[in-house]
Design an enzyme around this catalytic site. Structure first.
Site, PDB file in Angstrom:
ATOM      1  N   ASP B 196       0.824  -1.223   0.000  1.00  0.00           N
ATOM      2  CA  ASP B 196       0.000   0.000   0.000  1.00  0.00           C
ATOM      3  C   ASP B 196       0.860   1.275   0.000  1.00  0.00           C
ATOM      4  O   ASP B 196       1.598   1.525   0.946  1.00  0.00           O
ATOM      5  CB  ASP B 196      -0.871  -0.070   1.274  1.00  0.00           C
ATOM      6  CG  ASP B 196      -1.732   1.165   1.514  1.00  0.00           C
ATOM      7  OD1 ASP B 196      -1.723   2.100   0.690  1.00  0.00           O
ATOM      8  OD2 ASP B 196      -2.452   1.158   2.548  1.00  0.00           O
ATOM      9  N   HIS B 369      -3.906   4.519   6.520  1.00  0.00           N
ATOM     10  CA  HIS B 369      -2.795   3.968   5.734  1.00  0.00           C
ATOM     11  C   HIS B 369      -1.449   4.247   6.403  1.00  0.00           C
ATOM     12  O   HIS B 369      -1.248   5.316   6.978  1.00  0.00           O
ATOM     13  CB  HIS B 369      -2.803   4.572   4.329  1.00  0.00           C
ATOM     14  CG  HIS B 369      -4.045   4.265   3.557  1.00  0.00           C
ATOM     15  ND1 HIS B 369      -4.174   3.138   2.775  1.00  0.00           N
ATOM     16  CD2 HIS B 369      -5.224   4.934   3.460  1.00  0.00           C
ATOM     17  CE1 HIS B 369      -5.381   3.129   2.226  1.00  0.00           C
ATOM     18  NE2 HIS B 369      -6.038   4.209   2.628  1.00  0.00           N
TER      19      HIS B 369
END
Lengths: 556, 556
Positions: B196, B369
């Site tokens: 990610d 994130h």
């Protein structure tokens, strides 16, 4: 039109409930002065609009009283309406400002071919009288040099208008905000303070411009290829710091982008930007230098599609092409609404191999506006009776109002105004007395004010769902449809389905026409409505969209 | 279609060079597995488009090989394409995920009336085999519960796909990222890491979700009227913290907004959201409670114009109207492109008298994130041979690539891919072998894929300058114009000038027609071109705009 002699009327015509198009009227008896005359840049809600001006018809209708226009600093949201306003005024009303402010304005007026004007320089720290009003120009820090606040003497009391400001304890040019003058104003007594609200929501203080210099120097010291810095072309302090860091690291400076070239030229001529001639290199001669000896100073920090930086990102700039390992510094913050455009440019530069430094990854930008603690300091220096937060969206004005209350301004003495609200001040008090004509004027290409709300709404609708025009020929004699209907459409279908779509649509309209004919309808509006409905229904079934449908009945 | 037996093909069909529509193909011999099937939300460059899907024709053409679709977590950029894909696949391919992920998917499939499906729950920590592939589901933290990374065993080596993740040391539900499993994977040997990249540009670490709880409690403790909290409806941890802070401060929770109502219901049923029935109040019964005993949990944190929060801001929500002194918490960050819309809502709420808390003024949001230091930790735990940054725009992918190099992955072993790039891995190495069909499919209303580039370009042009259609009737016999031309226009002029504009425009076209007739032109395309040019010139002179002009020649 003469106002009662005992009343000061303060009317913001722009800048409240928005960031942009700042303009404030000060009016007393037979005298009127305008402070700032700015524009606003349109967003995506205004397709095809180039600029937005404040509606200044209030000023035009009282132009005989207008003693002058004072501009607090050279940013376009404070100067950009001047060319339009001066043209509409017809006569050369004096425009007053500091040296750099007038230098930048003078360039703008030239572009607009306005030759008859009266630009009057007032030094920061200086004074000027206009009718019954007296104006002291107080130096303040901002993201452009030579910015001033205004201490305004009026027959009913003193007003302090901050202009755009921050308190920078280590300004690049050593020119501090004149704390003494602000404190002295407070001591003399300030009836009304109007203060910059842009960063009222930000806690603490805004960092000094000098911190950006340190960040630039550290980036320049480690970059081993070409460096490109994008910034606002009017941010002369920033440009100075880029030039200084460049020279210090043994690099030459190449200036690119129309406004960057113009503004650096004006700033150098007027002594606001210092860089030796030998440290500047023409873009066309850049090829003679190794990449590690070049800094390109560029426009495009807002992701503007035609700017120098965007052209580099797209690989179609005349003289600069991005190479793997180049460093690009975005020394600015996106104005709300430009985030996506800036991000697009960053992504393209990144794909081309550039190493990108921006506000999110390095301290390469600081704001030019005071944050909450500075705003409170301004309130405490000035100690006003009444307070009007200016220069901000609703959220900023309200946050600033809250700060004023925290410093002791009574709740009832804080006025959160809208554009057009007239605040009347007398010896005995202040109140919003009326609402004058105000609003927006759109500039689209070279036409001013021709785009109304209807046109904008139409464009938004066209953008969303497209348009279909259907033409029906009717016999002039008997009013009956003759021949096949014609159909044109844009923004609805394309490609392989198009032919079938049109054929079926025409068939549907023909069927509707047969029906209306059978029912004996000859009234054009009846035929139009029937066709609009059946076509709309057809298109909905096929595409689930509702385009604008325009039936045209043609007598033949 | 059978691939050579010794090659693993990894093909991202979406999610690279963009945030959204994540989808990755894993293919070996006669087996294929899809990881994630997400959508992207369109921006202002796509007027009238509702959703953007990845082009998955590559998958459809190999559907016989498709052993299953694994979804890493329940966000729409990972699940939203499923209904369209499953319909197109025709057969009920197994969809695998954790409990909450499947719960949310099941709601979506129901909305789309998809009844034949095979949803297969796999527990975080569990394992599943699909063809030659083995998948271990590894728990990770994210802004939705029950998210997993995937450890994928393949005949040529192991792959670790992180899904969306962060490392939260104090997660709300106590469910830590399984560091042990990641380290064990690293020990077994990971050929390829796909990780990610969303926050690769952010230095340091992402704060724990728990810090938001503290901020909410302190706001709730001092608010003396109604509190409205807007957040993502899928952010169950956030909703849990809002509920907890509400109950702690003696308030009841009212849930409003369609997706918020649906998701809280699903989350409560599946045990992911804990709030007692008595602490929930129906929106219609809110009036029975004093304002200081209510927290409204609402959709609209992205400024969506039809959301509950936007309706409140506009004063047209069914049950909630903003009162002076209410507190509104925007517990989210605007997705790039939504900044302006969010700001508009904040300004309206502020005008209505609400006290607004948002990310800029209070720590009421953290990202889901991992930031740079966490990404490096992931790289160091997994120690991959090859690295592919995923889930990010170009800038994020490149920044992540840089982090990988910093942790010791060789420059040549880092692959910054585009959607459609096929990375082929064998025992001996990795290379990009080809580019497969990929791209975007637009969903507009209920039609999928009908909006091509031409339609979008047309809509953009319509939005910018408007449209004019001019209809000319010509005699079928001799091809000569008969009667007056008809003109319709939208998005060009309005108001007082309209009548004169149209009259003059028609006169100009009539003059052109007279000229072409005199020259003996009867060819429709010649007439059309002449009319288009003269009308375009006329409109430019009058408005300085260049609308789309469509001449229609009608034989009568």
């Amino acid at each position: 039109m003469t106002q009662k002699k005992t009343r000061l009327r303060v009317i913001p015509l722009g800048g409240l409930g928005e960031i942009g198009k700042n303009m404030t009227v000060f009016e007393y008896g037979n005298d009127m002065v305008l402070v700032d005359a700015g524009i606003m840049f349109p967003d995506d809600d205004h397709p095809g609009v180039d600029l937005i001006l404040p509606d200044y018809s209030y000023v035009l209708r009282r132009k005989d009283k207008l003693r002058g226009i004072i501009i607090t600093h050279g940013h376009e949201d404070h100067t950009g309406t001047l060319p339009y306003l001066l043209k509409d005024l017809g006569s050369a009303v004096p425009v007053l400002g500091t040296k750099l402010t007038l230098g930048l304005i003078s360039g703008k007026l030239e572009e607009h071919r306005i030759k008859k004007h009266k630009l009057r320089e007032v030094k920061a720290g200086g004074h000027v009288n206009l009718g019954v009003f007296g104006f002291d120009f107080i130096p303040v820090n901002h993201s452009i040099p030579d910015a001033v606040a205004l201490f305004i003497r009026t027959p009913v009391g003193n007003v302090l208008h901050t202009g755009d400001f921050k308190f920078d304890q280590t300004p690049i040019d050593g020119r501090l905000t004149d704390y003494g003058a602000l404190a002295a104003a407070g001591k003399k007594g300030v009836m009304l303070l109007m203060s910059d609200s842009t960063n009222a929501e930000s806690p603490g203080i805004t960092n000094s411009e000098a911190t950006v210099g340190a960040a630039l120097r550290s980036i320049f010291a480690t970059a081993d290829q070409r460096i490109i810095v994008a910034s606002f072309s009017s941010h002369i302090h920033r440009l100075q710091q880029v030039c200084d860091a460049a020279v210090e690291s043994g690099r030459k400076v190449v200036v690119t982008g129309r406004s960057m070239i113009n503004n650096t030229k004006i700033a150098r001529q007027l002594g606001f930007l210092e860089i030796a001639e030998e440290d500047l290199v023409d873009a066309y001669d850049m090829g003679d230098l190794p990449p590690e000896r070049v800094v390109v100073l560029s426009t495009g920090s807002q992701g503007e599609p035609l700017s120098a930086l965007a052209r580099m990102a797209n690989g179609d700039h005349k003289t600069v092409s991005i190479e793997e390992g180049d460093t690009v510094v975005i020394s600015a913050t996106p104005i709300p609404g430009n985030e996506k455009a800036v991000s697009r440019v960053i992504n393209r530069l990144s794909s081309a191999g550039a190493d990108i430094k921006h506000k999110g990854t390095a301290p390469v930008h600081v704001s030019g506006h005071a944050a909450a603690e500075e705003l409170k300091l301004m309130l405490n220096l000035v100690r006003p009776r009444y307070f009007v937060p200016v220069h901000g969206e609703s959220r900023h004005l309200r946050a600033h109002a809250e700060l004023a209350r925290a410093t002791g301004v009574a709740e009832k003495d804080v006025f959160v105004l809208d554009n057009g609200d007239c605040l009347e001040l007398t010896d005995s008090g202040a109140r919003v007395s009326e609402r004058v004509e105000s609003g927006v004027v759109y500039v689209d290409g070279l036409s001013v004010g021709d785009i109304g709300k209807v046109v904008l709404r139409d464009r938004q609708m066209l953008a969303k769902d497209g348009i279909a025009t259907v033409v029906i020929a009717v016999d002039r004699q008997n009013g009956k449809p003759t021949g096949e209907p014609e159909l044109v459409a844009r923004g609805i279908v394309s490609g392989a389905d198009e032919a079938a779509f049109f054929e079926d649509a025409r068939a549907r309209v023909a069927k509707t026409l047969a029906k209306t004919a059978k029912e004996g309808a000859t009234d054009h509006s009846v035929i139009k409505n029937a066709v609009r409905e059946s076509l709309s229904q057809f298109i909905w079934e096929r595409t689930r969209s509702r385009p604008m449908i325009i039936p045209v009945v043609m007598e033949v």
